[in-house]
Design an enzyme around this catalytic site. Sequence first.
Site, PDB file in Angstrom:
ATOM      1  N   ASP A 118      40.856  40.344  33.948  1.00 39.18           N
ATOM      2  CA  ASP A 118      42.073  40.630  34.924  1.00 39.18           C
ATOM      3  C   ASP A 118      40.651  40.222  35.582  1.00 39.18           C
ATOM      4  O   ASP A 118      39.701  39.480  35.689  1.00 39.18           O
ATOM      5  CB  ASP A 118      42.393  41.717  35.367  1.00 39.18           C
ATOM      6  CG  ASP A 118      42.840  41.606  36.648  1.00 39.18           C
ATOM      7  OD1 ASP A 118      43.040  40.880  37.291  1.00 39.18           O
ATOM      8  OD2 ASP A 118      43.226  43.278  36.465  1.00 39.18           O
ATOM      9  N   ARG A 153      38.045  34.462  44.811  1.00 36.00           N
ATOM     10  CA  ARG A 153      38.016  35.683  45.322  1.00 36.00           C
ATOM     11  C   ARG A 153      36.773  35.708  44.426  1.00 36.00           C
ATOM     12  O   ARG A 153      35.954  37.082  43.441  1.00 36.00           O
ATOM     13  CB  ARG A 153      38.655  36.466  44.227  1.00 36.00           C
ATOM     14  CG  ARG A 153      40.082  36.764  43.913  1.00 36.00           C
ATOM     15  CD  ARG A 153      40.265  37.810  43.436  1.00 36.00           C
ATOM     16  NE  ARG A 153      42.580  37.373  43.507  1.00 36.00           N
ATOM     17  CZ  ARG A 153      43.378  38.560  42.600  1.00 36.00           C
ATOM     18  NH1 ARG A 153      42.374  38.854  41.792  1.00 36.00           N
ATOM     19  NH2 ARG A 153      44.719  38.252  42.759  1.00 36.00           N
ATOM     20  N   ASP A 189      39.842  45.207  33.643  1.00 40.42           N
ATOM     21  CA  ASP A 189      38.520  44.175  34.225  1.00 40.42           C
ATOM     22  C   ASP A 189      37.482  45.339  33.796  1.00 40.42           C
ATOM     23  O   ASP A 189      37.550  45.617  33.441  1.00 40.42           O
ATOM     24  CB  ASP A 189      38.707  45.221  35.959  1.00 40.42           C
ATOM     25  CG  ASP A 189      39.922  45.031  37.304  1.00 40.42           C
ATOM     26  OD1 ASP A 189      39.867  43.304  36.262  1.00 40.42           O
ATOM     27  OD2 ASP A 189      39.961  45.870  37.473  1.00 40.42           O
ATOM     28  N   ASP A 213      36.219  45.341  40.675  1.00 42.89           N
ATOM     29  CA  ASP A 213      37.259  44.873  41.368  1.00 42.89           C
ATOM     30  C   ASP A 213      37.157  46.591  41.956  1.00 42.89           C
ATOM     31  O   ASP A 213      37.299  47.353  41.468  1.00 42.89           O
ATOM     32  CB  ASP A 213      38.438  44.716  40.756  1.00 42.89           C
ATOM     33  CG  ASP A 213      38.852  43.212  40.582  1.00 42.89           C
ATOM     34  OD1 ASP A 213      38.869  42.963  40.945  1.00 42.89           O
ATOM     35  OD2 ASP A 213      40.298  43.515  39.810  1.00 42.89           O
TER      36      ASP A 213
END
Length: 446
Positions: free
Chosen positions: A258, A314, A219, A262
Amino acid sequence: MRVLRRTLVLGAAGALMVTLAPAGTAAAHGKDLGREVLGAQDGWAAAEGGTTGGATADPAHVFHVDTWEEFRAALGGDAARGDTTPRIVHVHGVLDAQRRAPDGTVDCASYEVEGFDMADYIAAYDPAVWGTETEPSGPLEDARAASAAVQDAQVRQYVGSNVTIVGVGRDAGIVGAALTVRGSDNVIIRNLHLSDTYDCFTAWDPTDGDAGAWNAAYDNLWLAESTHVWVDHNTFDDGQNPPEALPTVYGQKFEVHDGLLDITNSSDLVTASWNEFRDHDKTNLIGSSNSRVADRGRLRVTFHHNLWEDIGQRAPRVRYGDVHVYNNWYVVSDPAHYAYSWGVGVEAEIVADNNFVQLAPGVDPASFVEDWRGAVLTDAGLDESGTLVSSRSWPRPTSLVDAYNAANDPDIPTTVSWTPTYVERIDPTVAVPVLVKVKAGSGRLR
């Protein structure tokens, strides 16, 4: 219980030398961004003592850096994870965490251990050869994992507790880094362009979904097991490797990224404000697993005054957390690469207030919400109000959760069990695009 209000939608190394901040420099230019703290009501990160980052750092722990090596040293190098020394790190210019080939691309070959070659890996684990029932194993998979560890050591940098990292001026950023806040408390990250955390050794999993998937490891910014984190005025994207530029292997996108930001593993009390999330697929995951019941009562996150533009999904996708999403601007101009924005997962309770949603013609408002509760259909909900949706010209009031429920069965519950209290202000929905356009993203703070 909150009752649904109608949504309005208007149509490495510790031994390296690091430059210390000259005394009085910040004062000469006005406010010292490194000493700024989160407002007392500014989202979940203001709760339970608030977030001050490195505001109390002594002069010996105030750094100005302009290389990746200096940046890592300023944070404590390999010993940064678990460190609690108050620090302020000012980033000048763009720091590059990757090794580069002469043409400027990531030098993946320099990370490879003996016995690994991606072309050999692709040939060996082709579903027509390996099958689809088990994950890759054997010497080639071992060599891939070992190569990935070499890259990880180069690009991942941990951030300890009581730290402020702030970009200086308009062009501060970090390319290729997996910035990781793990097991830390009281962290501020502001005014940075965080871009293109490229994984050279993305892994094939034939058991992921109906057709398998390539899964990258990094990330741009990952918060895990951490509390009191303020992420403010940053820009997140994939840089030179956006989703549309990635090839297809085995019929699936050869994913090298990714998440952008997050928040997982029982992290808690996080505010993400005035950021830009651009041109990326899986953008913001909150909660890592349906089975991680340790996340109950945690993952309390606020997103406000952010831009999500041309992301795939997301924004955010939530498990377990109590998440407040307000005054954000969503722009979907590429229907071909869009899946959904608000993902309601296991025991997630999302309150969405006064967000402005701009959808390209042909994008169904019902697709903006996705139900990820699986078999767990209770103790979750999405309470939405004040949304303005624009799909052609003039914005119009629209309830996105009502649109989803009208098109799908079972319904997502439209009540939650909590009410946001850490809110400085909620701006009128019609003002959100202008406010976010003018103020959000990196390079805005002086």
